[in-house]
Design a protein around this motif. Structure first.
Motif, PDB file in Angstrom:
ATOM      1  N   LEU A  85      19.882  -2.624   8.697  1.00  0.00           N
ATOM      2  CA  LEU A  85      19.830  -1.812   9.705  1.00  0.00           C
ATOM      3  C   LEU A  85      20.246  -0.293   9.025  1.00  0.00           C
ATOM      4  O   LEU A  85      19.676   0.642   9.601  1.00  0.00           O
ATOM      5  N   ILE A  86      20.768  -0.130   7.751  1.00  0.00           N
ATOM      6  CA  ILE A  86      20.986   1.188   7.393  1.00  0.00           C
ATOM      7  C   ILE A  86      19.569   1.978   6.846  1.00  0.00           C
ATOM      8  O   ILE A  86      19.307   3.046   7.162  1.00  0.00           O
ATOM      9  N   PRO A  87      18.908   1.095   6.030  1.00  0.00           N
ATOM     10  CA  PRO A  87      17.608   1.644   5.687  1.00  0.00           C
ATOM     11  C   PRO A  87      16.702   1.987   6.889  1.00  0.00           C
ATOM     12  O   PRO A  87      15.862   3.006   7.011  1.00  0.00           O
ATOM     13  N   LEU A  88      16.740   1.084   7.892  1.00  0.00           N
ATOM     14  CA  LEU A  88      15.850   1.423   9.073  1.00  0.00           C
ATOM     15  C   LEU A  88      16.321   2.577   9.750  1.00  0.00           C
ATOM     16  O   LEU A  88      15.696   3.441  10.112  1.00  0.00           O
ATOM     17  N   ALA A  89      17.618   2.460   9.953  1.00  0.00           N
ATOM     18  CA  ALA A  89      18.240   3.941  10.585  1.00  0.00           C
ATOM     19  C   ALA A  89      17.782   5.152   9.759  1.00  0.00           C
ATOM     20  O   ALA A  89      17.669   6.190  10.312  1.00  0.00           O
ATOM     21  N   VAL A  90      17.951   5.173   8.521  1.00  0.00           N
ATOM     22  CA  VAL A  90      17.793   6.250   7.640  1.00  0.00           C
ATOM     23  C   VAL A  90      16.354   6.549   7.840  1.00  0.00           C
ATOM     24  O   VAL A  90      15.909   7.686   7.980  1.00  0.00           O
ATOM     25  N   SER A  91      15.195   5.690   7.689  1.00  0.00           N
ATOM     26  CA  SER A  91      13.986   6.065   7.868  1.00  0.00           C
ATOM     27  C   SER A  91      13.813   6.571   9.135  1.00  0.00           C
ATOM     28  O   SER A  91      13.023   7.592   9.188  1.00  0.00           O
ATOM     29  N   VAL A 117      10.621  16.290   0.781  1.00  0.00           N
ATOM     30  CA  VAL A 117       9.357  15.607   0.073  1.00  0.00           C
ATOM     31  C   VAL A 117      10.035  14.928  -1.183  1.00  0.00           C
ATOM     32  O   VAL A 117       9.729  13.943  -1.422  1.00  0.00           O
ATOM     33  N   MET A 118      11.016  15.650  -1.634  1.00  0.00           N
ATOM     34  CA  MET A 118      11.938  14.863  -2.855  1.00  0.00           C
ATOM     35  C   MET A 118      12.647  13.363  -2.326  1.00  0.00           C
ATOM     36  O   MET A 118      12.347  12.425  -2.835  1.00  0.00           O
ATOM     37  N   PHE A 119      13.120  13.563  -1.042  1.00  0.00           N
ATOM     38  CA  PHE A 119      13.767  12.221  -0.560  1.00  0.00           C
ATOM     39  C   PHE A 119      12.768  11.365  -0.331  1.00  0.00           C
ATOM     40  O   PHE A 119      12.918  10.222  -0.595  1.00  0.00           O
ATOM     41  N   TYR A 120      11.599  11.489   0.024  1.00  0.00           N
ATOM     42  CA  TYR A 120      10.391  10.816   0.531  1.00  0.00           C
ATOM     43  C   TYR A 120       9.952  10.179  -0.956  1.00  0.00           C
ATOM     44  O   TYR A 120       9.881   8.943  -0.923  1.00  0.00           O
ATOM     45  N   ALA A 121       9.823  10.998  -1.934  1.00  0.00           N
ATOM     46  CA  ALA A 121       9.421  10.626  -3.286  1.00  0.00           C
ATOM     47  C   ALA A 121      10.239   9.692  -3.968  1.00  0.00           C
ATOM     48  O   ALA A 121       9.786   8.720  -4.455  1.00  0.00           O
ATOM     49  N   ILE A 122      11.574   9.815  -3.762  1.00  0.00           N
ATOM     50  CA  ILE A 122      12.785   8.969  -4.446  1.00  0.00           C
ATOM     51  C   ILE A 122      12.571   7.566  -3.539  1.00  0.00           C
ATOM     52  O   ILE A 122      12.558   6.548  -4.158  1.00  0.00           O
ATOM     53  N   LEU A 123      12.329   7.581  -2.454  1.00  0.00           N
ATOM     54  CA  LEU A 123      12.432   6.310  -1.560  1.00  0.00           C
ATOM     55  C   LEU A 123      10.897   5.583  -1.963  1.00  0.00           C
ATOM     56  O   LEU A 123      10.822   4.328  -2.383  1.00  0.00           O
ATOM     57  N   TRP A 124      10.095   6.419  -2.010  1.00  0.00           N
ATOM     58  CA  TRP A 124       8.546   5.673  -2.344  1.00  0.00           C
ATOM     59  C   TRP A 124       8.847   5.166  -4.091  1.00  0.00           C
ATOM     60  O   TRP A 124       8.265   4.101  -4.047  1.00  0.00           O
ATOM     61  N   ALA A 125       9.337   5.895  -5.026  1.00  0.00           N
ATOM     62  CA  ALA A 125       9.486   5.761  -6.224  1.00  0.00           C
ATOM     63  C   ALA A 125      10.404   4.159  -6.313  1.00  0.00           C
ATOM     64  O   ALA A 125      10.451   3.375  -7.046  1.00  0.00           O
ATOM     65  N   ASP A 129       1.020  -1.151   0.007  1.00  0.00           N
ATOM     66  CA  ASP A 129      -0.091  -0.049  -0.008  1.00  0.00           C
ATOM     67  C   ASP A 129       0.960   1.052  -0.137  1.00  0.00           C
ATOM     68  O   ASP A 129       2.096   1.077   0.468  1.00  0.00           O
ATOM     69  N   TRP A 130       0.502   2.360  -0.585  1.00  0.00           N
ATOM     70  CA  TRP A 130       1.332   3.251  -0.767  1.00  0.00           C
ATOM     71  C   TRP A 130       2.135   4.051   0.137  1.00  0.00           C
ATOM     72  O   TRP A 130       3.317   4.297   0.108  1.00  0.00           O
ATOM     73  N   TYR A 131       1.312   4.176   1.540  1.00  0.00           N
ATOM     74  CA  TYR A 131       2.286   4.782   2.612  1.00  0.00           C
ATOM     75  C   TYR A 131       3.360   3.732   3.076  1.00  0.00           C
ATOM     76  O   TYR A 131       4.172   4.265   3.909  1.00  0.00           O
ATOM     77  N   ILE A 132       3.342   2.462   2.837  1.00  0.00           N
ATOM     78  CA  ILE A 132       4.393   1.702   3.321  1.00  0.00           C
ATOM     79  C   ILE A 132       5.578   1.774   2.109  1.00  0.00           C
ATOM     80  O   ILE A 132       6.761   1.345   2.503  1.00  0.00           O
ATOM     81  N   GLY A 133       5.271   2.064   0.991  1.00  0.00           N
ATOM     82  CA  GLY A 133       6.262   2.117  -0.212  1.00  0.00           C
ATOM     83  C   GLY A 133       7.678   2.868   0.099  1.00  0.00           C
ATOM     84  O   GLY A 133       8.746   2.063  -0.155  1.00  0.00           O
ATOM     85  N   TRP A 134       7.505   3.965   0.758  1.00  0.00           N
ATOM     86  CA  TRP A 134       8.866   4.593   1.031  1.00  0.00           C
ATOM     87  C   TRP A 134       9.814   3.778   1.764  1.00  0.00           C
ATOM     88  O   TRP A 134      11.101   3.528   1.631  1.00  0.00           O
ATOM     89  N   LEU A 135       9.035   2.917   2.847  1.00  0.00           N
ATOM     90  CA  LEU A 135      10.099   2.102   3.707  1.00  0.00           C
ATOM     91  C   LEU A 135      10.588   0.905   2.873  1.00  0.00           C
ATOM     92  O   LEU A 135      11.611   0.198   3.010  1.00  0.00           O
ATOM     93  N   ASP A 136       9.748   0.385   1.988  1.00  0.00           N
ATOM     94  CA  ASP A 136      10.312  -0.737   1.144  1.00  0.00           C
ATOM     95  C   ASP A 136      11.135  -0.289   0.188  1.00  0.00           C
ATOM     96  O   ASP A 136      12.032  -0.949  -0.126  1.00  0.00           O
ATOM     97  N   GLY A 137      11.035   0.940  -0.315  1.00  0.00           N
ATOM     98  CA  GLY A 137      11.994   1.535  -1.351  1.00  0.00           C
ATOM     99  C   GLY A 137      13.296   1.566  -0.617  1.00  0.00           C
ATOM    100  O   GLY A 137      14.570   1.595  -1.142  1.00  0.00           O
ATOM    101  N   ALA A 138      13.327   2.182   0.719  1.00  0.00           N
ATOM    102  CA  ALA A 138      14.650   2.104   1.436  1.00  0.00           C
ATOM    103  C   ALA A 138      15.329   0.768   1.695  1.00  0.00           C
ATOM    104  O   ALA A 138      16.589   1.034   1.278  1.00  0.00           O
ATOM    105  N   LEU A 139      14.561  -0.084   1.780  1.00  0.00           N
ATOM    106  CA  LEU A 139      15.153  -1.536   1.836  1.00  0.00           C
ATOM    107  C   LEU A 139      15.753  -1.825   0.237  1.00  0.00           C
ATOM    108  O   LEU A 139      16.904  -2.540   0.367  1.00  0.00           O
TER     109      LEU A 139
END
Lengths: 547, 344
Positions: A337-343, A387-395, A306-316
């Protein structure tokens, strides 16, 4: 006495009821206090309302679903009406979700209402946060309410994820699998948390029941509590308003609660509900019957959270390869750990931003007039970078779909995303700041010289000028009503030393306010007007000459 | 007392803000713009009619939804689900939107739209109220002796610190200790490889070059105990490639059979099934986060966030030609965890 009776008779039932209630609760005082409370009007103030109303829709549709859904992972053989899954082994949770869909009248509709309103809830809350951020509505005295709103946003994501996992279909099971994998990667305690969460090995038979408790009780209760705090603070602080004529930090300009706002906000609830219903009627969401029950072996390509989890999945996904390393016999999964810490760091910055900005400006006044985003260029630029940071993770959560849709190499798409995650926020910071400053200059120009009329006049000595028309005083005030900040110098303290803290603060304030455009002052405007009048006289002369 | 109240004085410092002495004067609230409905009774009457019409439309919609509930029942034919959803939904939508749009139209056209101003007051309480509040706190402190009686205070802190602990510990039975379960799978020496999910054993001759089998230990079929938990660890991918293409370490020389290799299907990143096989590159791809493994080169990571190769299942072929496991995996399968390499 006779007077009261006569009015009662005249108004009949309504006055009678009002009298009955007031004699028992004394609410007339409350109504007198709040009945004509003023609320400012602006479309952007509706975003929070959308979130609130979608939450109400969630409560309504969710209650309906609980009457039919069975949160059990006990295995059954499906024997419902959906032919393709007849005879399949599945959990009762999944089977009852199928029954809601295919055997309860209005069941599919309510499932879709619930899912769509969940998506809308998080989206509206997010946009509302952006509105609050970009207009500086989080400043004193509203810092605490920003934090409450932030908690609500996180709770909304939590509610969404726990709900997403309940039907126990293939997609949601894979989502849980990813959560399990991430948890296991946490040093020392990962396997313990995983075992405690799932009641043993993944997937076990406990998780759906546990998530259900969280999803229908704990999280909504917390959301209700925080919503109540959020709204009480809103009433306490009185709503902010945009800068403009007559709007001050010492007043609130708008329409009275009764009747205008009751009608508008009440009507808006029905519109939000109606639009959710419209979407749910015509657009399928989460067709769980296509996925089948959870099985750890199959998976389909191109699945999205679902869209709101996307940015976390993108970080992974964006974590580079081979980041895991060993300390002795122990494995450190930096790729998790790094994606987790960054988020988490990103979220922490969001939550703490009001306090950071306040520390830098040292501004301790109450602010009730909103900033136009352009008038706080660095804040707006920071927001754009975020917003851009979030958007890139989301994409980043859709690298595979981007690659297949645009026929590009998956590897190149991912590498491009990794670079973009670092570069584009910086670019958008710079670009946004420049745009803000340019807009401020334009405002200042218009405030001083009026707006361009497009009328070109040739003066007697041959010069061509464009005639400018001065603004009316209300439009003018909108352009000049903002606070001006100046960078501070690092000053020595009482002991004559410049502390590191002071230095950091000074350089941050320089970063924030070095480039700035001051609002036009009364004198500047008068001088400009005077100059304009001289030109106007020349123009008049020229016109007469021409005649 | 006076010193104390100075400390809490409401701070209204401007910080870095520059307050211009000759800022442009506020001209006050813009005068009200007259609407058509304000000046023309005809327009007002029309607007009132429109509002009433919208409310009537809402009534129709709700009534339609009630009718649709009975008129479009759901039965074995799945298209009835669509009809039920569609007509019920349309009715409810009209019922809701009619009220919503009507109410807002009413507010915008017929209710007064004069902007009014209300004064704000500093959020902080006035000095005298603050002083009174402090007085109450001091009095409470005096009467209870909270600061004076150190022993009571400190034991209270201790009690408050300890009392939640039993509340936490009773969650201890949420799950068992992780123990050794993550290190073992259903595979044992001699277990036959079976098709997922049918459970029929696989012969080496069934596995032609380029074909992929999703395999599980024989006997692991739906309905068996801990089926999903065991499958989440034991699922393997069985692929045959040309034997000379395989790059095998000395240790693993006899883990494959004539180009047939078996690898864990559970991604070493966060555990999704690595279900996609690209024949001409011999790459295995995880659809969740695109970790890519090179099948012919010990399933080493060639792309994506995973760090470790997929564990290999050593296999052999029995006299009847069926594929069997030589042993369990030699390392824990699936996502990394902290002590996965610790020998136990």
């Amino acid at each position: 006495m006779s007077n009261t009776t006569s009015t009662q008779k005249k108004n009949g039932f309504l006055a009678g009821t009002a009298n009955y209630v007031d004699e028992r609760l004394g609410v007339a005082g409350v109504l007198k206090e709040f009945g004509r409370k003023v609320f400012p009007d602006h479309w952007s103030f509706m975003l929070g309302e959308v979130a609130l109303y979608s939450f109400l829709v969630l409560l309504l549709s969710g209650t309906f679903l609980t009457f039919f859904f069975q949160p059990s992972m006990t295995e059954v053989v499906y024997d419902g009406v959906y032919a393709p899954l007849k005879g399949a082994h599945m959990s009762i949770a999944y089977a009852s979700s199928l029954d809601i869909t295919f055997e309860v009248r209005g069941g599919l509709l309510m499932r879709q209402v619930h899912h769509w309103s969940a998506l809308l809830f998080v989206a509206a809350a997010g946009l509302h946060m952006l509105r609050v951020f970009f207009t500086g509505a989080f400043r004193k005295p509203r810092e605490m309410n920003w934090v409450v709103g932030f908690v609500l946003f996180i709770l909304g994501m939590g509610a969404g994820f726990t709900g997403y996992s309940l039907p126990d279909d293939l997609l949601s099971g894979n989502g849980l699998r990813i959560i399990d994998g991430m948890i296991k990667g946490i040093p020392f305690i990962g396997t313990w948390i995983s075992s405690f969460l799932f009641g043993g090995e993944f997937p076990g038979t406990a998780i759906v029941g546990r998530l259900y408790s969280l999803h229908i009780m704990l999280i909504p209760a917390l959301i209700l509590v925080f919503l109540a705090i959020h709204l009480v603070m809103l009433v306490l602080h009185k709503h902010t308003h945009y800068s403009g004529a007559g709007k001050k930090d010492t007043n609130v300009v708008g329409y009275p609660l009764m009747p205008v706002y009751v009608a508008k906000a009440g009507g808006f609830f029905f519109i939000v509900f109606g639009v959710i219903m419209l979407i749910s009627t015509f657009f399928t969401i989460n067709p769980i019957w296509n996925y089948g029950g959870y099985d750890p072996s199959p998976v389909s390509a191109g699945t999205q959270p679902d869209w709101y989890i996307g940015w976390l999945d993108g970080a992974l996904r964006l974590a580079p390869s081979h980041m895991e390393f060993m300390i002795g016999d122990f494995t450190v999964s930096m790729n998790i750990l790094i994606p987790l810490a960054v988020s988490l760091l990103f979220l922490a910055l969001v939550a703490l931003y009001p306090f950071i900005e306040n520390w830098i400006t040292g501004d301790k006044r109450e602010h009730h007039v909103l900033d136009r985003p352009r008038n706080a260029p660095v804040r707006t630029a920071i927001g754009a970078a975020g917003v851009m940071f979030y958007a890139i993770l989301w994409a980043g959560a859709s690298t595979d779909l981007i690659a297949t849709q645009f026929k590009m190499s998956l590897n190149q798409v991912l590498t491009a995303m990794q670079i973009s995650l670092i570069v584009l926020p910086i670019v958008s910071f710079i670009v946004t700041k420049r745009i803000c400053l340019a807009l401020q200059r334009k405002d200042r120009e218009i405030a001083l010289h009026g707006r361009e009329t497009g009328r070109i006049v040739r003066l007697p000595h041959g010069e061509y000028i464009e005639v400018h028309e001065p603004l009316d005083k209300y439009d003018l005030y909108k352009l000049v009503d903002f606070k001006d900040y100046q960078p501070t110098l690092a000053r020595p303290n009482a002991a004559g030393k410049i502390t590191v803290r002071a230095r950091i603060r000074a350089s941050l304030s320089k970063f924030y306010f070095k480039d700035r455009v001051s609002p036009a002052t009364q004198r500047e405007i008068e001088e400009a007007r005077h100059h304009a009048e001289e030109i106007e006289q020349q123009v008049q002369k020229a016109i007469e000459l021409a005649k | 007392m006076s010193e104390k109240s100075n400390d809490i004085e409401v701070s209204q410092e401007t910080g870095l803000a520059v307050v211009k002495p000759d800022a442009v004067r506020d001209p006050g609230i813009e005068p009200h713009r007259v609407r058509m409905t304000d000046k023309s009774p005809k327009h007002a009457k029309n607007a009132a009619r429109q509002v009433a019409l919208l409310f009537a439309l809402s009534m129709l919609g709700s009534a339609f939804a009630l009718w649709a509930y009975f008129a479009f029942p759901i039965n074995e034919d799945l298209t009835t689900v669509r009809q039920n959803t569609l007509f019920l939904g349309i009715g409810i939508t009209l019922g809701l939107l009619g009220i919503g749009i009507g109410a807002i139209h009413w507010a915008k056209t017929l209710m007064p739209d004069h902007e009014v101003a209300e004064d704000r007051h500093l959020i902080a309480s006035p000095e005298d109220k603050r002083a009174a509040a402090i007085e109450i706190i001091n009095l409470a402190n005096q009467e209870s002796g909270f600061t004076r009686r150190k022993l009571i205070r400190r034991t209270l802190y201790g009690a408050l610190a300890l009392f939640p602990l039993p509340g936490l510990i009773i969650f201890g039975d949420l799950g068992p200790n992780p123990g050794n379960t993550l290190r073992h799978t259903k595979w044992k020496a001699g277990t036959r490889l079976a098709r997922d999910p049918y459970g029929t054993p696989i012969k080496a001759s069934d596995v032609t070059i380029g074909s992929v089998y999703h395999a599980v230990p024989e006997g692991l079929v739906p309905g068996t105990e801990h089926y999903l938990e065991e499958k989440a660890k034991a699922a393997v991918l069985l692929v045959r490639v040309e034997p000379d293409k395989l790059i095998e370490t000395e240790e693993r020389k006899n883990w494959s059979y004539q180009g047939i290799v078996a690898y864990s299907k559970i991604c070493t990143h966060v555990g999704c099934p690595v279900a996609l096989y690209e024949q001409h590159t011999h790459h295995l791809l995880c659809p969740c986060h695109q970790s890519t493994f090179d099948l012919v080169d010990s399933c080493k990571v060639v792309f994506g966030p995973a760090s470790r190769p997929l564990p290999q299942l050593p296999i052999y072929v029995d006299e009847e030609g069926y594929l069997r496991a030589q042993s369990d995996f030699h390392e824990p399968v699936g996502p990394s965890f902290w002590d996965r390499s610790v020998k136990s």
